[in-house]
Design an enzyme around this catalytic site. Structure first.
Site, mmCIF file in Angstrom:
data_model
loop_
_atom_site.group_PDB
_atom_site.id
_atom_site.type_symbol
_atom_site.label_atom_id
_atom_site.label_comp_id
_atom_site.label_asym_id
_atom_site.label_seq_id
_atom_site.Cartn_x
_atom_site.Cartn_y
_atom_site.Cartn_z
ATOM 1 N N HIS A 69 0.527 -1.086 -0.121
ATOM 2 C CA HIS A 69 0.065 -0.297 0.147
ATOM 3 C C HIS A 69 1.269 0.831 0.057
ATOM 4 O O HIS A 69 1.982 1.870 0.498
ATOM 5 C CB HIS A 69 -1.153 0.076 1.318
ATOM 6 C CG HIS A 69 -1.494 1.536 1.210
ATOM 7 N ND1 HIS A 69 -3.031 2.405 0.627
ATOM 8 C CD2 HIS A 69 -1.300 1.769 2.494
ATOM 9 C CE1 HIS A 69 -3.417 2.793 1.133
ATOM 10 N NE2 HIS A 69 -2.387 3.067 1.478
ATOM 11 N N SER A 70 0.344 2.256 -0.721
ATOM 12 C CA SER A 70 1.179 3.872 -0.660
ATOM 13 C C SER A 70 2.610 3.491 -1.437
ATOM 14 O O SER A 70 3.213 3.164 -2.196
ATOM 15 C CB SER A 70 0.662 4.568 0.821
ATOM 16 O OG SER A 70 0.813 5.519 0.682
ATOM 17 N N TYR A 71 3.348 3.803 -0.309
ATOM 18 C CA TYR A 71 4.842 3.470 -0.419
ATOM 19 C C TYR A 71 5.582 2.422 0.223
ATOM 20 O O TYR A 71 6.394 2.780 -0.026
ATOM 21 C CB TYR A 71 5.414 4.639 1.008
ATOM 22 C CG TYR A 71 6.758 5.475 0.720
ATOM 23 C CD1 TYR A 71 7.194 6.563 0.626
ATOM 24 C CD2 TYR A 71 8.168 4.339 1.460
ATOM 25 C CE1 TYR A 71 8.477 7.030 0.395
ATOM 26 C CE2 TYR A 71 9.310 4.674 1.340
ATOM 27 C CZ TYR A 71 9.610 5.960 1.252
ATOM 28 O OH TYR A 71 11.000 6.545 0.211
#
Length: 444
Positions: free
Chosen positions: A320-322
Site C-alpha cells: 500500500h502507498s509507500y
C-alpha cells in the site's frame, strides 16, 4: 469558543496598549509603562497554569474506550465514537492525546496478530546483540516452510506499524478497514480449510472460525513487514544537548549573533504554538536499526533473510502507498531473484514512480505482466484507469479515499492472486490488459 483567564488578561493589556498608542504624549508614557509591566510577566509560567498536563492513560480502558463486536472503537459509557476535540481550543493537547491513543492501538493490533492470527514476532536484525536497537516482523508458523504460497504485506509511510493500513481508519471506522487482519485471516484460514474442515469446529476461544471457510483453499504462509520501525528514541544527556548546540565551527561572536536572531525569530513564530503547548518536551536522540534504517532497507533485508529463503513456489505481495515504492526499490536491487520467485503483486494506491526510481525496461515489462495497482477513483471497483506511467495496469479500488484502497480492493486482490497462481501452474501466462468495467485477462 471559551477563553482562559490568562488569555483575557493579555488581551486586555494589548487592547489598552493599542488605544494608548493612538493618543498624545501622556498616553505614550502609559504605553511604555504597560510594556514594562508586560515584560516582567513570566508568560511561560502564567500560561502553563491554564494548560492540562501532557499525561495520558496507557491503556484503552484508561481512555474509557473499547472495540465492540464489530471492531469499532466506542466509548465504554456513552457508546459514542472517538472524539478528537476533547478539550475545546486546545488543538495541540488534543493531538497529543490522539497520538497517545494511537500508540495503544499499535500495541493492541500487535496482540491481535499474535493471539487471533497466530503469528509470531521475529526480531530484526537476525543477529542483533542484546544492547543494539531492534525491530521486528510477524510471520505465520509455516511462512518459510509452506511449499506452495507466501503472502507478504507492506503498509505505507507515517505512524502506521506492522498489521495496520491506516491508524485513522482503526480509530474512526473499524479494525477491518484499518488493519491487515482480514488479509491475514483469509490467507491463513484458507490453510485451515486445506488441512481439514473439522479445523473450523474448534471453540471460538481459540479465535478461529466455527463455520467452514467460504473462500476455498487459500493456503498461504504470511509475512507482515514493519517498514516504519526504523529507529528507537532515547533521551539526550545534558552533555549531548550542549555538544549539539556548540558543534558549529563558526567564530563564537558570529555564532552568537546568528543564534540570537534565530531565537528571536523562532520566539515570534512559535508564540501561538507555545500557548497551546508551553510544556517543554524532552530532547531525544534517534538510534537507527542496523540494515533497517528506512522502509526500502527493511524490505530488502526481509527479502534476503526470509522471503528468498522460503520454500514457497509462489510469492505474492500486497503493498500500500509507500509500500509500493519500497517493493519497486526491492525489485531494482534484486531483480533476478524477484522475477524468479514472485508470482503477482497487488499495489493499492502505490506512490512508486518508475522514472524517478530509475526502474529499467525489463522491470517495467515484468510489472506490466505481474502487477496491478488498485488506485483511488470514483469509478466502480476494477474499472480501468488510465496511467501516464509505463509500468503496470491501474484499476479503480472503488473508493476516492487513499487510505481505504486496500480494504475496498480486498476481494479483487485475492481473485487476482488466484488467477495468477492458476495461470502459472498451468504454464499459461496471463496478463491484465484492456479493461471495461471489470478486470479481464487474455492469453499472451
Amino acid at each position: 469558543m471559551s477563553f482562559s483567564f490568562t488569555t483575557l488578561i493579555l488581551l486586555t493589556i494589548w487592547i489598552n496598549m493599542a488605544q494608548l498608542q493612538q493618543g498624545g504624549p501622556d498616553e505614550k508614557e502609559k504605553t511604555t509603562a504597560l510594556k514594562d509591566l508586560l515584560s516582567r510577566i513570566d508568560l511561560d509560567e502564567l500560561m502553563k497554569k491554564d494548560e492540562p498536563p501532557l499525561e495520558f492513560p496507557d491503556t484503552l480502558e484508561g481512555f474509557e474506550y473499547a472495540f465492540n463486536e464489530k471492531g469499532q472503537l466506542r466509548h465504554i459509557k456513552t457508546g459514542e465514537p472517538f472524539v478528537f476535540n476533547y478539550r475545546e481550543d486546545l488543538h495541540r493537547w488534543n493531538q497529543k492525546r490522539y497520538e497517545a491513543l494511537g500508540e495503544i492501538i499499535t500495541k493492541y493490533v500487535y496482540e491481535l496478530l499474535e493471539k487471533e492470527c497466530h503469528l509470531k514476532k521475529v526480531t530484526l536484525p537476525v543477529d542483533a546483540t542484546e544492547s543494539e536497537p531492534k525491530s521486528f516482523i510477524f510471520m505465520s508458523e509455516d511462512a518459510l516452510t509452506n511449499p506452495d504460497k507466501l503472502m507478504v504485506l507492506i503498509h505505507g509511510s507515517g505512524v502506521v506499524r506492522a498489521g495496520q493500513w491506516a491508524r485513522r481508519l482503526i480509530i474512526n471506522e473499524d479494525l477491518d478497514s484499518g488493519t491487515q487482519i482480514p488479509y491475514i485471516k483469509r490467507a491463513i484460514e484458507g490453510q485451515f480449510w486445506h488441512q481439514g474442515r473439522e479445523q473450523h469446529s474448534v471453540d471460538r476461544e481459540e479465535k478461529r472460525l466455527t463455520v467452514p471457510c467460504p473462500w476455498g483453499q487459500e493456503g498461504y504462509g504470511v509475512i507482515v513487514l514493519n517498514p516504519n520501525e526504523n529507529y528507537i528514541e532515547v533521551e539526550k544527556t545534558k552533555a549531548q544537548v550542549q555538544l549539539s548546540s556548540d558543534s558549529s565551527d563558526e567564530p563564537a561572536e558570529k555564532r552568537e549573533r546568528k543564534d540570537k536572531i534565530q531565537k528571536e525569530t523562532k520566539k515570534r513564530r512559535d508564540f501561538y504554538e507555545k500557548y497551546r503547548n508551553p510544556q517543554k518536551e524532552k530532547e531525544t536522540l534517534q538510534l537507527y536499526i542496523r540494515d533497517n534504517g528506512s522502509p526500502e532497507e527493511h524490505a530488502i533485508y526481509v527479502w534476503d533473510h526470509f522471503i528468498a529463503e522460503s520454500a514457497a513456489e509462489n510469492v505474492f505481495f500486497v503493498a500500500h502507498s509507500y509500500g509500493g515504492l519500497a517493493f519497486v526499490e526491492l525489485m531494482i536491487q534484486r531483480e533476478a531473484d524477484v522475477k524468479n520467485k514472485v508470482t503477482a503483486v497487488a499495489l493499492t494506491d502505490s506512490v512508486h514512480n518508475v522514472w524517478h526510481q530509475e526502474a529499467g525496461k525489463t522491470i517495467r515489462e515484468w510489472m506490466r505482466e505481474n502487477c496491478c495497482n488498485w488506485v483511488s477513483s470514483s469509478e466502480p471497483l476494477d474499472t480501468s484507469v488510465e496511467s501516464m506511467l509505463p509500468d503496470c495496469p491501474r484499476v479503480s479500488a472503488g473508493t476516492e479515499r487513499h487510505e481505504l484502497t486496500s480494504w475496498k480492493s480486498f476481494p479483487s486482490v485475492f481473485k487476482f492472486f488466484s488467477e495468477a497462481s492458476e495461470a502459472k501452474n498451468s504454464s499459461v501466462k496471463l496478463a491484465p490488459t484492456r479493461r471495461s468495467n471489470r478486470i479481464k485477462y487474455e492469453e499472451l
